[in-house]
Design a protein around this motif. Structure first.
Motif, short mmCIF file in Angstrom:
data_model
loop_
_atom_site.label_atom_id
_atom_site.label_comp_id
_atom_site.label_asym_id
_atom_site.label_seq_id
_atom_site.Cartn_x
_atom_site.Cartn_y
_atom_site.Cartn_z
N ASP A 121 59.44 1.63 -16.24
CA ASP A 121 60.60 1.93 -15.40
C ASP A 121 61.80 1.07 -15.76
OD1 ASP A 121 59.01 3.75 -14.11
OD2 ASP A 121 58.47 2.35 -12.49
N ALA A 122 61.56 -0.17 -16.22
CA ALA A 122 62.65 -1.08 -16.52
C ALA A 122 63.17 -0.95 -17.94
CB ALA A 122 62.20 -2.52 -16.28
N CYS A 123 62.48 -0.24 -18.81
CA CYS A 123 62.88 -0.16 -20.22
C CYS A 123 64.17 0.65 -20.35
CB CYS A 123 61.76 0.48 -21.04
SG CYS A 123 62.17 0.59 -22.80
N PRO A 124 65.24 0.07 -20.90
CA PRO A 124 66.49 0.81 -21.07
C PRO A 124 66.46 1.81 -22.21
CG PRO A 124 66.73 -1.39 -21.92
CD PRO A 124 65.37 -1.33 -21.31
N SER A 125 65.42 1.73 -23.07
CA SER A 125 65.34 2.65 -24.21
C SER A 125 64.33 3.76 -23.98
CB SER A 125 64.93 1.86 -25.47
OG SER A 125 65.89 0.87 -25.78
N SER A 126 63.81 3.85 -22.75
CA SER A 126 62.86 4.90 -22.37
C SER A 126 61.61 4.88 -23.25
CB SER A 126 63.54 6.28 -22.44
OG SER A 126 64.65 6.33 -21.56
N LEU A 127 61.08 3.70 -23.50
CA LEU A 127 59.86 3.55 -24.29
C LEU A 127 58.67 3.39 -23.36
CD1 LEU A 127 61.16 1.06 -27.02
CD2 LEU A 127 60.99 3.56 -27.17
N LEU A 128 57.49 3.25 -23.95
CA LEU A 128 56.25 3.01 -23.23
C LEU A 128 55.74 1.61 -23.60
CD1 LEU A 128 54.49 6.46 -23.72
CD2 LEU A 128 55.72 5.65 -21.70
N PRO A 129 56.24 0.59 -22.91
CA PRO A 129 55.88 -0.79 -23.27
C PRO A 129 54.39 -1.07 -23.22
CG PRO A 129 57.75 -0.77 -21.79
CD PRO A 129 57.21 0.62 -21.81
N GLN A 130 53.67 -0.45 -22.29
CA GLN A 130 52.24 -0.72 -22.17
C GLN A 130 51.49 -0.28 -23.42
OE1 GLN A 130 50.46 1.27 -18.85
NE2 GLN A 130 48.38 0.63 -19.38
N GLN A 131 51.75 0.96 -23.87
CA GLN A 131 51.07 1.46 -25.06
C GLN A 131 51.48 0.66 -26.31
OE1 GLN A 131 52.15 3.22 -22.63
NE2 GLN A 131 50.60 4.75 -22.10
N LEU A 132 52.73 0.31 -26.40
CA LEU A 132 53.18 -0.47 -27.55
C LEU A 132 52.48 -1.83 -27.60
CD1 LEU A 132 57.02 0.28 -27.53
CD2 LEU A 132 55.35 0.98 -29.26
N GLN A 133 52.28 -2.41 -26.43
CA GLN A 133 51.60 -3.70 -26.41
C GLN A 133 50.15 -3.57 -26.85
OE1 GLN A 133 49.23 -4.83 -23.83
NE2 GLN A 133 49.13 -6.95 -24.59
N TRP A 134 49.48 -2.48 -26.43
CA TRP A 134 48.10 -2.27 -26.87
C TRP A 134 48.01 -2.14 -28.39
CZ3 TRP A 134 46.73 2.06 -22.78
CH2 TRP A 134 46.53 1.46 -21.52
N TYR A 135 48.86 -1.30 -28.96
CA TYR A 135 48.79 -1.06 -30.40
C TYR A 135 49.22 -2.30 -31.19
CZ TYR A 135 48.29 3.82 -29.04
OH TYR A 135 47.84 5.00 -28.48
N ALA A 136 50.20 -3.01 -30.68
CA ALA A 136 50.61 -4.23 -31.38
C ALA A 136 49.50 -5.28 -31.35
CB ALA A 136 51.88 -4.79 -30.74
N LYS A 137 48.84 -5.39 -30.21
CA LYS A 137 47.75 -6.35 -30.09
C LYS A 137 46.58 -5.96 -30.98
CE LYS A 137 45.28 -8.91 -26.49
NZ LYS A 137 45.06 -9.03 -25.02
N ASP A 138 46.35 -4.66 -31.16
CA ASP A 138 45.27 -4.15 -32.00
C ASP A 138 45.68 -4.04 -33.47
OD1 ASP A 138 42.60 -3.22 -32.20
OD2 ASP A 138 43.36 -1.17 -32.44
N LYS A 139 46.93 -4.40 -33.77
CA LYS A 139 47.48 -4.33 -35.13
C LYS A 139 47.43 -2.92 -35.70
CE LYS A 139 46.42 -9.15 -36.21
NZ LYS A 139 45.79 -10.08 -37.17
#
Length: 912
Positions: free
Chosen positions: A387-405
């Motif tokens: 809701d707070a992302c100004p670029s209309s992204l999905l921060p939760q999913q991005l964090q999962w994939y980034a953490k999983d490389k």
């Protein structure tokens, strides 16, 4: 329908999704005007302070530089140079920690200030309106200007890409991040210069409309700008609501124009170019004042600062210098120094980090002012980040994939559209540092892309190289083919044949000539050699020789026979010259100065004397000794020793047959021959002579014993004292034997003979000779004992009967006891004992005439002493074997002494 420009002029604003409203905390630093921070003693300038590549270094360590002098250069549009912030000396070019979230080092130029702050030559442009946009862009690029809002994109490159494509130019004055007030104070204090910089940018880009977007929380700045803008400038000031992150480029474009920048694109794609307020100010200084970018406005804020505000800090100024100058009082429990604001900033690893072109704030919060978020918890999927992302992204999913490389998924979810504003992390109830995950993933993706790009470039270079090789190879083949065709055409035109075909024909002709023998005239030497070889083979075949490979040595054999014949003639001549000399004088004159030759001559003489004695010719024996002595002066010492042994063997045979005259003549010959002979050989001869004397004594030949003793005496004049003692003991034992046999004369001569026999002998050889003598003496003693027992049986006497055999052994033992100090090796003694037992078994058998078989082989004929010298010499005497024999003899002597003592005791008991 109204156009976008008309809507903007009417004051219409748009909105972007998301955003947050954190505490601003701007009043801490916005109340005081900008001041100069001063010049530190040392300035550290990283080569890369912008987005793009590094420049080439123009200075070296030790160079003197002036203020504003370029330190790097590059012709690339994505590279801007850096300049010396002050005058001084370059003290180092090395890696230093830079202002980056990674905390890594980068190559830096270190300048020590001289305190003069002397300017380099400056180029000022009085009327920029008269210049072409391209020239102004070059001036901006060479002045080192990059975006000062935080991104650091090269300003010249952005302007170059906006030429002819820009409808609207936006000046970003929003400065939405908390704590930062650098742009606010710059607009308040330098509004006129900011507006002048905007005019220069407008002249370069030529937009249809220029907008200044500024948040409504900066009323003083808004008022200052409005006073400097004129109607002719066509500049509109648009006040936007305070919302984070409205200062982001994409979000500001959306707010002011309603246009949305596409994913992965730039604002120029929608006809908009965005420049920062600080960038406009730097452009004015570069173009109008001729000052490159050497300083910028930095906000010093946070409760840990005693003196808060905004300062003009020279690029390269260490943060520690500003902290010390403006009263930094760190938090006792959690001291922190942050570059940037509270949402997009990062904590420094230490304070020795320099100010760069993108450093806009130094924040030093207290713990209660900016709480720490160090306890990351599991995501509860509340969707607050989305809701707070100004670029209309999905921060939760991005964090999962980034953490999983899983970087492919990160790119699929538009990771690079993230502006790293930190709004998602700010609202996360689980305190997950989402932005840190995104930054790490971006860095990894950038690195992989760079590797792929490098690999692609390497592949292209390799393929280009291979293509060039193929082209060169084809060109060579075509050139050779053309040359061959031209040759053929030329030869065909001149009536000649093909050169290649002619060469092949010549080679074939040579091969055919070699096969048929036609090449003999070209190689006469080889042909002649072959002919000679064939002739030799033919001759050998005629002679019946089958093995032609063996050489003919008949000539060499004839030469050797001739040399032998001449030697024999010379020896005969010498014998003829000495035939008239007497035996005694011949014995004295025989030595020729060479002991070895004299010994050989003496041995040959003794051999011949024994032959004459066997034939009954005493006169011939007397004359043969000096003749043989003279004939063999040059003989080999080893062969002479063999010959002497043969002579002694024959002498013993003559003594056994009762030929006393031969024994008498043989003894003086041996005595004279060995006076100056080799000590080793003389010792052997003396031992053999003593053995013969014992045999002669057993046969009742007193005269032979008398002559043999002086011979042994003369042979050993220089023997070792220990060995001489042994010889003397042996002589005394022989004397006792002679006394038992009734031969007093033999006893008298035996002692001096033994004393003289070993005077000149080698100790080792003398020991061997003594051992041999004792062995033979024991054999003779056994025979004498048998004869005495027979005599006792017929006519017993009152005198004590002593076993001569045991007495002999006892005497030998006494002789050996005289040399008791001589050391004996235990190992050799054991070997000697074994050999002694074997010889004892042999001694039990009857004594034959072959007693000399230990020295001379049985195959040596008695009538050929010369042959004996030539064939038996290699087996003369081995020192090691002689030592073993001596040890065996000593062991036997000790046993014989023990037995003799027992027998003597028994005889005494009988007499008593």
């Amino acid at each position: 329908m109204l156009s976008i420009i008309e809507q903007i002029k009417q004051g219409q604003l748009w909105d972007f999704p998301g955003g947050i409203h954190p505490p601003e905390n701007k009043t801490l630093s916005s109340r005081t005007p900008i001041i100069q921070a001063g010049i530190p003693d040392e300035l550290v300038l990283p080569l890369k302070q912008h987005i793009g590549t590094k420049g080439d270094i123009l200075v070296a360590v030790g160079d003197q530089v002036l203020k504003g002098q370029p330190l790097t250069q590059s012709d690339m549009s994505m590279c801007v140079p850096i300049h010396a912030p002050t005058s001084g000396t370059v003290t180092a070019i090395e890696a230093r920690t830079t202002a980056h979230p990674s905390g890594l080092t980068d190559l830096c130029i270190v300048i020590k200030s001289d305190g003069q702050d002397t300017w380099a030559p400056q180029t000022k442009i009085a009327d920029y309106t008269a210049m072409e946009p391209g020239d102004l862009i070059d001036t901006i690029r060479l002045s080192g200007i990059a975006g000062l809002g935080g991104a650091g994109f090269p300003t010249g490159r952005k302007l170059q890409g906006s030429l002819g494509l820009t409808d609207i130019m936006i000046i970003n004055a929003a400065e939405c991040e908390p704590y930062i007030t650098a742009d606010d104070r710059l607009m308040q204090d330098y509004a006129q210069e900011v507006i002048e910089g905007i005019r220069i940018l407008r002249h370069i880009v030529s937009p249809k409309l220029t907008l200044i977007g500024i948040e409504d929380n900066k009323p003083e700045a808004i008022k200052a700008l409005e006073q400097c803008v004129t109607p002719e400038d066509n500049i509109l000031i648009r006040v936007i609501p305070t919302k984070y992150p409205s200062g982001s480029s994409k979000q500001l474009v959306k707010l002011l124009t309603g246009r949305e920048v596409p994913s992965g694109g730039r604002s120029s794609a929608v006809g908009v170019v965005v420049q920062n307020v600080g960038t406009a100010f730097a452009v004015k200084r570069a173009v109008v004042d001729g000052e490159p970018l050497i300083e910028r406005v930095v906000t010093l804020t946070g409760e840990a600062f005693k003196d808060r505000g905004n300062v003009f800090a020279r690029l390269g100024t260490p943060v520690a210098y500003l902290l010390d100058k403006y009263g930094y009082q760190p938090d006792k429990k959690y001291p922190r120094v942050i570059i940037g604001g509270s949402l997009m900033g990062f904590t420094l690893p230490h304070a020795n980090v320099p100010i760069t072109k993108i450093t806009n704030c130094i924040l030093t919060p207290k713990r209660r002012e900016l709480p720490l978020h160090n306890h990351e918890m599991a995501c509860i999927r509340c969707s607050a980040c989305a809701d707070a992302c100004p670029s209309s992204l999905l921060p939760q999913q991005l964090q999962w994939y980034a953490k999983d490389k899983d970087y492919a998924k990160c790119e699929e979810y538009n990771l690079f559209d993230c502006i790293e504003c930190g709004a998602c992390a700010y609202v996360c109830p689980s305190e997950i540092p989402l932005v840190n995950y995104y930054r790490q993933a971006k860095a990894e993706i950038y690195a992989r892309r760079q590797d792929e790009a490098n690999a692609e470039r390497a592949k292209q270079r390799f393929e280009a190289k291979q293509a060039r090789f193929e082209r060169e190879k084809a060109a060579r083949e075509n050139r050779f083919k053309k040359a061959a065709d031209d040759r053929r055409k030329e030869m065909a035109a001149t009536g000649g044949d093909d050169a290649v075909a002619a060469a092949i024909a010549r080679v074939k002709a040579k091969q055919a000539a070699a096969a048929t023998g036609q090449d003999a005239d070209k190689k006469p030497a080889v042909a002649a050699a072959i002919a000679r070889a064939k002739a030799k083979q033919a001759e050998a075949a005629k002679a019946g020789t089958t093995d032609t490979a063996q050489p003919d040595n008949s000539e060499m054999a004839k030469l050797r026979e001739e040399r032998k014949r001449e030697a024999r003639e010379r020896k005969a001549a010498k014998l003829a010259a000495e035939q008239n000399a007497s035996s005694d004088s011949a014995a004295e004159a025989a030595p020729s100065g060479d002991a070895k030759k004299d010994a050989v001559a003496a041995a040959i003489a003794r051999a011949k004397a024994r032959k004459a004695a066997q034939a009954g010719n005493a006169d011939a024996t007397e004359n043969a000794a000096p003749a043989a002595d003279a004939a063999n002066n040059d003989a080999d010492p080893k062969k002479a020793a063999v010959a002497a042994a043969v002579a002694r063997a024959k002498a013993r045979k003559a003594a056994q047959t009762g030929n006393t005259d031969a024994a008498e003549n043989t003894a003086p010959a041996a005595n004279a021959a060995n006076n100056d002979a080799d000590p080793k050989k003389a010792a052997v001869a003396a031992a053999v002579a003593r053995a013969k004397a014992r045999k002669a004594a057993q046969a009742g030949n007193a005269d032979a014993t008398e002559d043999t003793a002086p011979a042994a005496d003369a042979a050993n004049n220089d023997v070792d004292p220990k060995k001489a003692a042994v010889a003397a003991a042996v002589a005394r034992a022989k004397a006792r034997k002679a006394a038992q046999a009734g031969n007093a004369d033999a006893t008298e001569n035996a002692t001096p003979a033994a004393d003289a026999a070993n005077n000149d002998a080698d100790p080792k050889k003398a020991a061997v000779a003594a051992a041999v003598a004792r062995a033979k003496a024991r054999k003779a003693a056994q025979e004498a004992a048998k004869a005495q027992e027979a005599d006792k049986a017929e006519a017993p006497t009152n005198e004590p009967v002593v076993d001569s055999s045991n007495g002999d052994k006892a005497s030998d033992a006494n002789a050996l006891n005289a040399d008791a100090s001589e050391p004996v090796d235990p190992k050799k003694a054991a070997v000697a004992a074994a050999v002694a037992r074997a010889k004892a078994r042999k001694a039990a058998q009857p004594v034959t005439d072959n007693d000399v078989s230990d020295v001379v082989p049985d195959t040596v004929p008695e009538t050929a002493p010369d042959a004996v010298v030539e064939t038996a010499a290699p087996e003369a005497i081995d020192p090691k074997k002689a030592a073993v024999a001596a040890a065996v003899a000593r062991a036997k002597a000790r046993k014989a002494a023990q037995e003799a003592a027992k027998l003597a005791a028994q005889e005494k008991n009988k007499e008593n």
